[in-house]
Write a protein that holds these residues in place. Structure first.
Motif, short mmCIF file in Angstrom:
data_model
loop_
_atom_site.label_atom_id
_atom_site.label_comp_id
_atom_site.label_asym_id
_atom_site.label_seq_id
_atom_site.Cartn_x
_atom_site.Cartn_y
_atom_site.Cartn_z
N PRO A 199 -1.39 -6.09 -9.28
CA PRO A 199 -0.25 -6.19 -10.20
C PRO A 199 1.07 -5.91 -9.49
O PRO A 199 1.17 -4.99 -8.67
N SER A 200 2.07 -6.72 -9.81
CA SER A 200 3.37 -6.57 -9.17
C SER A 200 4.42 -6.16 -10.19
O SER A 200 4.15 -6.14 -11.41
N PRO A 226 0.82 -1.21 0.00
CA PRO A 226 0.00 0.00 0.00
C PRO A 226 0.86 1.26 0.00
O PRO A 226 1.83 1.37 0.75
N ALA A 227 0.52 2.21 -0.85
CA ALA A 227 1.21 3.50 -0.84
C ALA A 227 1.04 4.13 0.54
O ALA A 227 -0.06 4.15 1.09
N GLY A 228 2.12 4.61 1.10
CA GLY A 228 2.12 5.12 2.47
C GLY A 228 2.83 4.20 3.42
O GLY A 228 3.09 4.57 4.56
N LYS A 229 3.15 2.98 2.96
CA LYS A 229 3.90 2.02 3.78
C LYS A 229 5.34 1.94 3.28
O LYS A 229 5.62 2.09 2.09
N ILE A 230 6.25 1.66 4.21
CA ILE A 230 7.64 1.36 3.90
C ILE A 230 7.97 0.04 4.57
O ILE A 230 7.48 -0.25 5.66
N ALA A 231 8.79 -0.78 3.91
CA ALA A 231 9.13 -2.09 4.46
C ALA A 231 10.62 -2.35 4.30
O ALA A 231 11.22 -1.96 3.30
N GLY A 258 3.63 1.35 -3.24
CA GLY A 258 3.24 2.15 -4.38
C GLY A 258 1.88 1.81 -4.98
O GLY A 258 1.56 2.27 -6.07
N THR A 259 1.07 1.01 -4.26
CA THR A 259 -0.22 0.57 -4.81
C THR A 259 -1.35 1.26 -4.06
O THR A 259 -1.24 1.54 -2.86
N THR A 308 2.84 8.05 -3.33
CA THR A 308 4.08 7.31 -3.50
C THR A 308 5.27 8.23 -3.77
O THR A 308 6.33 8.11 -3.13
N LEU A 309 5.11 9.14 -4.72
CA LEU A 309 6.22 10.00 -5.10
C LEU A 309 6.64 10.91 -3.94
O LEU A 309 7.84 11.05 -3.64
N GLY A 310 5.67 11.50 -3.29
CA GLY A 310 6.00 12.40 -2.17
C GLY A 310 6.69 11.68 -1.03
O GLY A 310 7.65 12.19 -0.44
#
Length: 414
Positions: A381-382, A176-181, A361-362, A395-397
């Motif tokens: 989609p991956s 999900p956009a907004g997450k970092i892993a 980014g999704t 995502t970009l920000g």
């Protein structure tokens, strides 16, 4: 809660991303992209060097005493026909390494990586009171070929430029956009792709007794290779062996003279890797010998990616910064991934610590739990899919902000 960037994304940066997406380039062909990168870095005041490792671009900015941080973004695209239907979708074609004309698509998100690093370059150049040390920005060619990072090293990257204390980077992923892993230790698999040519003896299809049939040898080899992982690798180890291509002959009534297999091996341990590679050679030679085939098989490497190993302390330091910014619920541990990357070559060759993370980014609306158990991870989609394209915001920000915050953590003001 969906995390948001801490700075508003410049609309010009969005336009840049769409432009790069429309104009993808294959590995070692990133001339247009490299030109855009060089021009923008120069305008920001970076010392710019082009043509590093063929088409790589390096931007250097010194800001007083302090450590050196290498920030890396890859620039190349894939030979994929885009199927997203976006109004900025690629319609580009290019000539690949084999001389074939192929469609080209940024199906792995390297256009986003490049845009994020250029955005971070602008923020950092405009806020030199918030960090101290040396910035080494590396825009790398040919990651998809597994050759770009090594090309930079072979072109004396770390003799021509300051050696970094840390290598920082990110890769957009179907989270999900907004997450970092991020995952400490062996984070992304080593990968070996091989081409195996089995030589037999051709004949008319009505006279198999006059042949040594390479199709039969290839079929037996494919089946026998399946036992390497299931019967030779310890159950506590992890490895994958895939035969992705089998080709022989061109007519139904002709036994061909040779057959070709292409296979891929994924592993996380050098000992396991060496065992699997040796087993492949043993099995291919054994099946040919059993069939009485003349000569020896030809086994050649197509590409190789080493295991990416995140330094636990370095990644922990970076992710702690992200947790304080995004909240702990938005920083995940994805475990070791089976995908491959060559960013680790830069850390190994320079002796730097590696801190490399995934950038969601999704569209978050497609997920329910938003963590690593979310069933949507199996359906959205991956990377490398013709339908893969990150949502631009947030995502970009967040990608820009992540690079800026990580850099400031590693290059603190005294």
């Amino acid at each position: 809660m969906t995390a948001q960037p801490d700075v508003e994304t410049d609309p010009a940066l969005v336009d840049l991303y769409k432009d790069l997406h429309r104009h993808p380039e294959l590995g070692f062909q990133e001339h247009r992209t490299a030109g855009i990168v060089a021009e923008r870095l120069g305008a920001l005041g970076y010392e710019v060097t082009t043509g590093v490792g063929s088409t790589g671009v390096v931007g250097l900015l010194k800001n007083g005493d302090g450590p050196t941080a290498l920030l890396r973004a890859d620039m190349d695209a894939l030979p994929v026909l885009e199927g997203t239907g976006l109004d900025y979708a690629s319609t580009a074609t290019a000539t690949d390494q084999d001389g074939a004309v192929v469609p080209v698509d940024h199906a792995c998100g390297h256009d986003l990586h490049t845009t994020c690093l250029l955005g971070a370059a602008a923020v950092l150049a405009g806020s030199t009171d918030t960090w101290a040390g040396t910035l080494l920005l590396v825009f790398q060619p040919a990651e998809e070929l597994g050759a770009g990072a090594q090309a930079l090293v072979d072109d004396r990257l770390f003799e021509r430029f300051p050696r970094p204390d840390v290598v920082l980077g990110q890769h957009v992923a179907p989270l999900p956009a907004g997450k970092i892993a991020g995952h400490a230790g062996a984070s992304y698999a080593g990968s070996d792709s091989l081409r195996v040519t089995i030589v037999g003896k051709g004949a008319h299809g009505s006279m198999p007794q006059s042949s040594i049939d390479p199709v039969v040898i290839a079929a037996a080899t494919v089946l026998r290779l399946q036992t390497v992982i299931s019967r030779e690798i310890p159950s506590t180890a992890v490895a994958v062996l895939t035969v992705g291509s089998v080709h022989a002959g061109s007519a139904a009534n002709v036994i061909p003279g040779e057959a070709e297999l292409q296979l891929n091996i994924r592993s996380y341990d050098e000992g396991v890797r060496e065992h699997v590679l040796a087993s492949v050679e043993r099995i291919v030679r054994g099946e040919m010998a059993t069939a009485g085939a003349p000569g020896e098989p030809e086994i050649t490497s197509i590409e190789r990616f080493p295991v990416v190993v995140n330094d636990a302390g370095a990644l922990g330091k970076t992710l702690d910064v992200f947790r304080g910014w995004l909240g702990p619920e938005n920083v995940l541990d994805p475990g070791a991934g089976a995908g491959s990357e060559d960013v680790g070559v830069l850390a190994t060759a320079s002796g730097a610590l590696l801190s490399y993370w995934l950038l969601g980014g999704t569209d978050p609306a497609l997920f329910t739990t938003g963590n690593m158990t979310d069933p949507a991870l199996l359906t959205v989609p991956s990377n490398h899919s013709p339908h893969y394209a990150p949502v631009i915001e947030p995502t970009l920000g967040i990608g820009v902000s992540a690079l800026v915050r990580a850099t400031r953590a590693w290059l603190p003001v005294a």
